[in-house]
Design an enzyme around this catalytic site. Sequence first.
Site, PDB file in Angstrom:
ATOM      1  N   LYS A   1     -55.285 -27.154  27.290  1.00  0.00           N
ATOM      2  CA  LYS A   1     -54.742 -28.520  27.281  1.00  0.00           C
ATOM      3  C   LYS A   1     -55.849 -29.514  26.922  1.00  0.00           C
ATOM      4  CE  LYS A   1     -55.758 -30.894  30.275  1.00  0.00           C
ATOM      5  NZ  LYS A   1     -56.625 -31.630  31.248  1.00  0.00           N
TER       6      LYS A   1
ATOM      7  N   LEU B   1     -60.420 -33.716  34.943  1.00  0.00           N
ATOM      8  CA  LEU B   1     -61.281 -34.556  34.105  1.00  0.00           C
ATOM      9  C   LEU B   1     -62.672 -34.686  34.711  1.00  0.00           C
ATOM     10  CD1 LEU B   1     -61.821 -36.649  31.842  1.00  0.00           C
ATOM     11  CD2 LEU B   1     -60.910 -38.405  33.380  1.00  0.00           C
TER      12      LEU B   1
ATOM     13  N   HIS C   1     -46.432 -38.705  35.355  1.00  0.00           N
ATOM     14  CA  HIS C   1     -47.621 -39.352  34.804  1.00  0.00           C
ATOM     15  C   HIS C   1     -47.226 -40.314  33.684  1.00  0.00           C
ATOM     16  CE1 HIS C   1     -51.722 -40.090  34.624  1.00  0.00           C
ATOM     17  NE2 HIS C   1     -52.186 -39.048  33.964  1.00  0.00           N
TER      18      HIS C   1
ATOM     19  N   ASP D   1     -54.561 -27.987  35.720  1.00  0.00           N
ATOM     20  CA  ASP D   1     -54.182 -28.082  34.305  1.00  0.00           C
ATOM     21  C   ASP D   1     -52.847 -27.350  34.070  1.00  0.00           C
ATOM     22  OD1 ASP D   1     -56.421 -29.603  33.903  1.00  0.00           O
ATOM     23  OD2 ASP D   1     -57.651 -27.988  33.096  1.00  0.00           O
TER      24      ASP D   1
ATOM     25  N   SER E   1     -54.536 -36.167  29.159  1.00  0.00           N
ATOM     26  CA  SER E   1     -53.317 -36.889  28.793  1.00  0.00           C
ATOM     27  C   SER E   1     -53.604 -38.213  28.093  1.00  0.00           C
ATOM     28  CB  SER E   1     -52.491 -37.158  30.041  1.00  0.00           C
ATOM     29  OG  SER E   1     -52.216 -35.950  30.679  1.00  0.00           O
TER      30      SER E   1
ATOM     31  N   GLU F   1     -49.416 -28.772  35.086  1.00  0.00           N
ATOM     32  CA  GLU F   1     -48.727 -29.694  34.182  1.00  0.00           C
ATOM     33  C   GLU F   1     -48.034 -28.916  33.065  1.00  0.00           C
ATOM     34  OE1 GLU F   1     -52.609 -31.481  33.655  1.00  0.00           O
ATOM     35  OE2 GLU F   1     -52.383 -31.389  31.472  1.00  0.00           O
TER      36      GLU F   1
ATOM     37  N   SER G   1     -60.052 -33.411  40.490  1.00  0.00           N
ATOM     38  CA  SER G   1     -59.620 -33.789  39.143  1.00  0.00           C
ATOM     39  C   SER G   1     -60.204 -32.877  38.069  1.00  0.00           C
ATOM     40  CB  SER G   1     -60.072 -35.237  38.889  1.00  0.00           C
ATOM     41  OG  SER G   1     -60.245 -35.465  37.505  1.00  0.00           O
TER      42      SER G   1
END
Length: 550
Positions: free
Chosen positions: A117, A45, A187, A84, A120, A111, A43
């Site tokens: 970015k 994040l 998503h 990303d 989200s 994405e 991930s």
Amino acid sequence: MKSKAAQLRDLLTGSVLNFLMEAHNGLSAKIVEEAGFAGIWASGLTMSAGLGVRDNNEASWTQVLEVLEFMSDATTIPILVDGDTGYGDFNSVRRLVKKLEQRGVAGLCIEDKLFPKTNSFIKGETQPLAEIEEFSGKIKAAKDTQQDSNFCVVARVEALIAGWGLQEAMRRAEAYHAAGADAILIHSKKKDAGEIFEFAKSWDGRAPLIIVPTMYYSTPTEQFRAHKVSIVIWANHLLRAAVSAMQQTASTIYKEESLMSVEDHMVPVQEIFRLQKAEELIKAEEKYLKSSFIKQPNAIILAASRGSELGELTQARPKAMLPVGGKPILARLVEDFRSHNIRDITVVAGYRPETINIDGIELLHNPDFEHSKDLATLACALQKVKDNTLIMYGDLLLRRYIVRDLLESDAPITIVVDSNVRQKITDKVKGDYVVCNVPDDRSIFRPDAHLVKCLNNAADNPSLQAHGQWIGALLVSGTGQELFKESIKRLQSRPDFSTLSVTDLLDDLVAVGHPPRIMYVSGNWLDVNNLPDVERASAFTQGVTYQRQL
Ligand code: SPV
Ligand code: MG
């Protein structure tokens, strides 16, 4: 074993719902695999959070690559990386794919947003989306770059997050699929799975579908199955669980200034070693390192006797604690051993044990020292006889090379014999004289000699010529530890055990067919038995070579 990319392809294209679990470093990746998951979501994040930065491309793509390399090395299951936006344009994506494949990463998810970015779930609806053409170009570039046909490229559609609606999401998904994407990640940040299920219905299985139910987590997994989702990603839960545990633990330890109330709530250190495969390294060391280095020698020093021939000098202390050149003999021995990486040092005391005040040693006691000899003292430390154990009298001074060379011996039992001391044995001679199978020839490669007999009981053997004197140092190694212990047990069963010396044990080993190996030396040692010895010892510590000659 299938390649990781092939495993990921199977997960994507199989007929059952599969799950990827988030990981953000080598350790968490390993935990995911051990839990039973068939794949890992690397991930963006949680990797960025783990590095202490924001999910805004603050960590460079090569820094992310480093993390991925650790994760990939720690596991055998496939990793789908959250790439990303691909960290730039189509060209950045090409280089990324090349590097990911080199590191054994099985697939890349990109994405349709703009670099840099942001996550989200942070102001998702205000985030600009990429042009469809431009993003499709990235997907084509990724597919054209991959070397392994199983490497998976996943296109992540952010249209629902940005609030652009189902139609736009479908349009984008179709375009990305046409550009070569192996799967679509749709998503949503809604609390329920409504828009995801609408999308799934319209999509109707044109390509595998991946979802991330972080926000709509209360949706029963059965419904994901019913909507023919291929993969569910649990996107951040190991990091979040770790954060709660770390916050709680840190605050408790801070408040309590103690570990008492936290210790039982965490894995033991041994579990960390297991996860790191510490055991494997120990085995590899046995295989690849020089044996004397890994055997970690230990030492037993026999320091029970007072040495009453030294009179007043040893009134208040055992002989081993007699200062020579300003330092107790025992302290010199311990220093010497430590210079040879011997950390585990046991001293068996008898007379005035409280005076043995040397840091870092283990002190044992022979309470019966007045009515027994050195073998009984040694028996007190029997549990310390291991593979590579040095056993030595506590009144010995010796040049360092003797211990160094002795530690190199690979014989089960090796004793150090000074061949300068050759003596026609008479009953007046004191000392541990020995007969060997061959005399010392003083060559560079000294003869491969073994013990035939100890002559401390000289009167029994008036005709024998000794080949030297045992200096009171020996090494037990490998199978020697068993031989040694068995011999002590045999001798312990004798009624005269308390009158026996270590030389009786050496003779017993000869008798049972395991004669100790001889390591010949010529001087460069001395033991302290009487007043003249104390003077010589003092000179010895200043570098004066003393050869014992009778
Ligand atoms: C991530 O795990 O970094 C993701 C999923 O991209 S999400 O945080 O839900 O956007
Ligand atoms: Mg992300």
